[in-house]
Scaffold this active site. Structure first.
Site, PDB file in Angstrom:
ATOM      1  CB  SER A  48      -0.901   0.003   1.239  1.00 12.21           C
ATOM      2  OG  SER A  48      -0.113   0.264   2.393  1.00 12.21           O
ATOM      3  CG  ASP A  81      -4.082  -2.728  -1.361  1.00 12.56           C
ATOM      4  OD1 ASP A  81      -5.046  -2.851  -2.125  1.00 12.56           O
ATOM      5  OD2 ASP A  81      -4.151  -2.875  -0.115  1.00 12.56           O
ATOM      6  CD  GLU A 133     -12.841   0.238  -4.155  1.00 16.76           C
ATOM      7  OE1 GLU A 133     -11.660  -0.052  -3.920  1.00 16.76           O
ATOM      8  OE2 GLU A 133     -13.642   0.586  -3.282  1.00 16.76           O
ATOM      9  CG  HIS A 179     -10.664  -1.729   3.467  1.00 19.54           C
ATOM     10  ND1 HIS A 179     -11.246  -0.861   2.590  1.00 19.54           N
ATOM     11  CD2 HIS A 179      -9.905  -2.566   2.722  1.00 19.54           C
ATOM     12  CE1 HIS A 179     -10.856  -1.145   1.353  1.00 19.54           C
ATOM     13  NE2 HIS A 179     -10.044  -2.181   1.408  1.00 19.54           N
ATOM     14  CG  HIS A 210     -10.348  -4.270  -2.164  1.00 19.11           C
ATOM     15  ND1 HIS A 210      -9.230  -3.516  -1.896  1.00 19.11           N
ATOM     16  CD2 HIS A 210     -10.306  -4.522  -3.494  1.00 19.11           C
ATOM     17  CE1 HIS A 210      -8.568  -3.309  -3.015  1.00 19.11           C
ATOM     18  NE2 HIS A 210      -9.199  -3.903  -4.002  1.00 19.11           N
ATOM     19  CG  ASN A 253      -7.307  -7.139  -2.088  1.00 18.95           C
ATOM     20  OD1 ASN A 253      -7.004  -7.935  -2.967  1.00 18.95           O
ATOM     21  ND2 ASN A 253      -7.273  -5.830  -2.271  1.00 18.95           N
ATOM     22  CG  ASP A 255      -3.375  -5.332   5.600  1.00 17.08           C
ATOM     23  OD1 ASP A 255      -2.485  -5.936   6.227  1.00 17.08           O
ATOM     24  OD2 ASP A 255      -3.395  -4.091   5.505  1.00 17.08           O
TER      25      ASP A 255
HETATM   26  O1  G3H Z   1      -7.074  -1.634   2.300  1.00 19.80           O
HETATM   27  C1  G3H Z   1      -6.136  -1.214   2.957  1.00 19.80           C
HETATM   28  C2  G3H Z   1      -5.075  -2.162   3.357  1.00 19.80           C
HETATM   29  O2  G3H Z   1      -5.477  -2.891   4.488  1.00 19.80           O
HETATM   30  C3  G3H Z   1      -3.766  -1.452   3.539  1.00 19.80           C
HETATM   31  O3  G3H Z   1      -3.762  -0.712   4.729  1.00 19.80           O
HETATM   32  O4  G3H Z   1      -3.100   1.523   3.864  1.00 19.80           O
HETATM   33  O5  G3H Z   1      -2.874   0.957   6.298  1.00 19.80           O
HETATM   34  O6  G3H Z   1      -1.333  -0.067   4.608  1.00 19.80           O
HETATM   35  P1  G3H Z   1      -2.714   0.522   4.885  1.00 19.80           P
HETATM   36  P1  13P Z   2      -9.013  -6.419   5.183  1.00 18.16           P
HETATM   37  O1  13P Z   2      -8.999  -5.189   6.011  1.00 18.16           O
HETATM   38  O2  13P Z   2     -10.306  -7.161   5.304  1.00 18.16           O
HETATM   39  O3  13P Z   2      -7.864  -7.319   5.444  1.00 18.16           O
HETATM   40  O4  13P Z   2      -8.918  -5.967   3.643  1.00 18.16           O
HETATM   41  C1  13P Z   2      -7.670  -5.730   3.062  1.00 18.16           C
HETATM   42  C2  13P Z   2      -7.765  -5.053   1.735  1.00 18.16           C
HETATM   43  O5  13P Z   2      -8.808  -4.951   1.125  1.00 18.16           O
HETATM   44  C3  13P Z   2      -6.525  -4.512   1.179  1.00 18.16           C
HETATM   45  O6  13P Z   2      -6.736  -3.828  -0.005  1.00 18.16           O
HETATM   46 ZN    ZN Z   3      -8.649  -2.817  -0.018  1.00 21.99          ZN
END
Ligand code: G3H
Ligand code: 13P
Ligand code: ZN
Length: 316
Positions: A48, A81, A133, A179, A210, A253, A255
């Site tokens: 990301s 991402d 998206e 998310h 996602h 996806n 995370d």
């Molecule tokens: O969708 C978002 C992902 O979980 C990435 O999270 O932007 O905090 O790295 P981040």
């Molecule tokens: P989660 O927060 O459900 O793990 O989703 C991750 C995601 O969509 C990253 O792009």
């Molecule tokens: Zn995402």
């Protein structure tokens, strides 16, 4: 071996989904590669914008390059991402990424198409594919925060036009996930009716889901027992991945679940051994636990056990 996201999608479409896992550091990288080899699965590493700036954008790139040497059997793609336009162009220029995601889903339909199209032109010139998206997931991303009330499911009637006009290679659809660790407050779940209709409109076109972490309740309970405060955390039932992949979801996806494994391991370790201060000890436990988590997730995705078939198909 780094391959293109497109190649993985062509092999997987309609049969199984490829796990797209975010990484931020060495321990996640090691656990991810180990878990995918243990389960013999191809995968997508996602980086990301926030991960790129956590240390320096070159750090993760070289970590992944090193992983290729350490795990020569691994087959994977590297993906940006939730990029904005500027980050997409930077990744395209770098020549390292297999694909980028332009997330202009907060824009109106025409502006989303226009931004996606600009990124597509730049990416395709370099053989890189583009995820866009349509619709809006709830929850928090690094540069956008969407209230549940503002989250919008993808309108299947718009999907075909969006894809044709933007030229994107795969489409992230909002079908009820969000998310983070607090996905469903009540009885909500995945909207398979919406997904079915999208696939009917764009048969054969790879879709992306996602917000697909399962937020395992056992993980949440262990975190809370070790001092965490995640009451009410809830995720997507991983048993639903198979149905989603049959309906065209080719990339899933994940995370948050990895963050939960990290949190559980570290909370339990320091609670049980408060005299400890050696970062390598919980780090070692985390890498092993993360590898186990990834291998189990790949079973749900249907990607486990496909590595030799993927290798043979790529060689043809
Ligand atoms: O969708 C978002 C992902 O979980 C990435 O999270 O932007 O905090 O790295 P981040
Ligand atoms: P989660 O927060 O459900 O793990 O989703 C991750 C995601 O969509 C990253 O792009
Ligand atoms: Zn995402």
């Amino acid at each position: 071996m780094i391959v293109t996201t497109k190649e993985l999608f062509e092999i997987a479409y309609g049969k199984f989904a490829i796990g797209a896992y975010n990484i931020n550091n060495l321990e996640q990288c090691m656990g991810l590669f180990q878990g995918c080899l243990d389960s013999q699965a191809p995968f997508i590493i996602q980086i990301s914008k926030g991960a790129r700036s956590y240390t320096h954008k070159a750090m993760l790139e070289y970590l992944i390059r090193a992983s290729e040497e350490v795990f020569p059997e691994a087959i994977f793609a590297v993906h940006l991402d939730h990029g904005d336009e500027e980050t997409c162009y930077d990744c395209i220029e770098s020549g390292f990424y297999s694909s980028v995601m332009i997330d202009a889903s907060h824009e109106d339909f025409d502006n989303n198409i226009a931004a996606t199209h600009r990124v597509v032109e730049a990416a395709h010139a370099k053989g890189i594919s583009v995820e866009a998206e349509l619709g809006q997931l709830g929850g928090v991303e690094e540069h956008v925060s969407v209230d549940e009330a503002d989250a919008k499911l993808t309108d299947p009637a718009q999907a075909k036009e969006f894809i044709e006009r933007s030229g994107c290679d795969c489409l992230a659809c909002a079908i009820g996930t969000s998310h983070g660790a607090f996905k469903f407050s009540g009885t909500q779940g995945l909207h398979f009716d919406v997904l079915e209709e999208i696939q009917r409109q764009v048969p054969g076109f790879p879709l992306v889901m996602h917000g697909s972490s399962s937020v395992p309740q056992e993980e949440v309970a262990r975190i809370n027992a070790a001092g965490g405060e995640l009451a009410g955390a809830k995720g997507v039932d991983a048993e639903q991945f198979k149905r989603a992949s049959e309906l065209g979801v080719t990339k899933i996806n994940i995370d948050t679940d990895g963050r939960l494994v990290w949190t559980r391991v570290h909370r339990e370790f320091f609670k049980e051994q408060p005299e400890q201060f050696d970062l390598r000890k919980p780090g070692t436990i985390f890498m092993g636990e993360y590898a186990k988590f990834i291998a189990a997730k790949n079973e749900y995705l249907g990607s486990a056990g496909t590595l030799s078939m993927v290798r043979e198909t790529l060689a043809k």
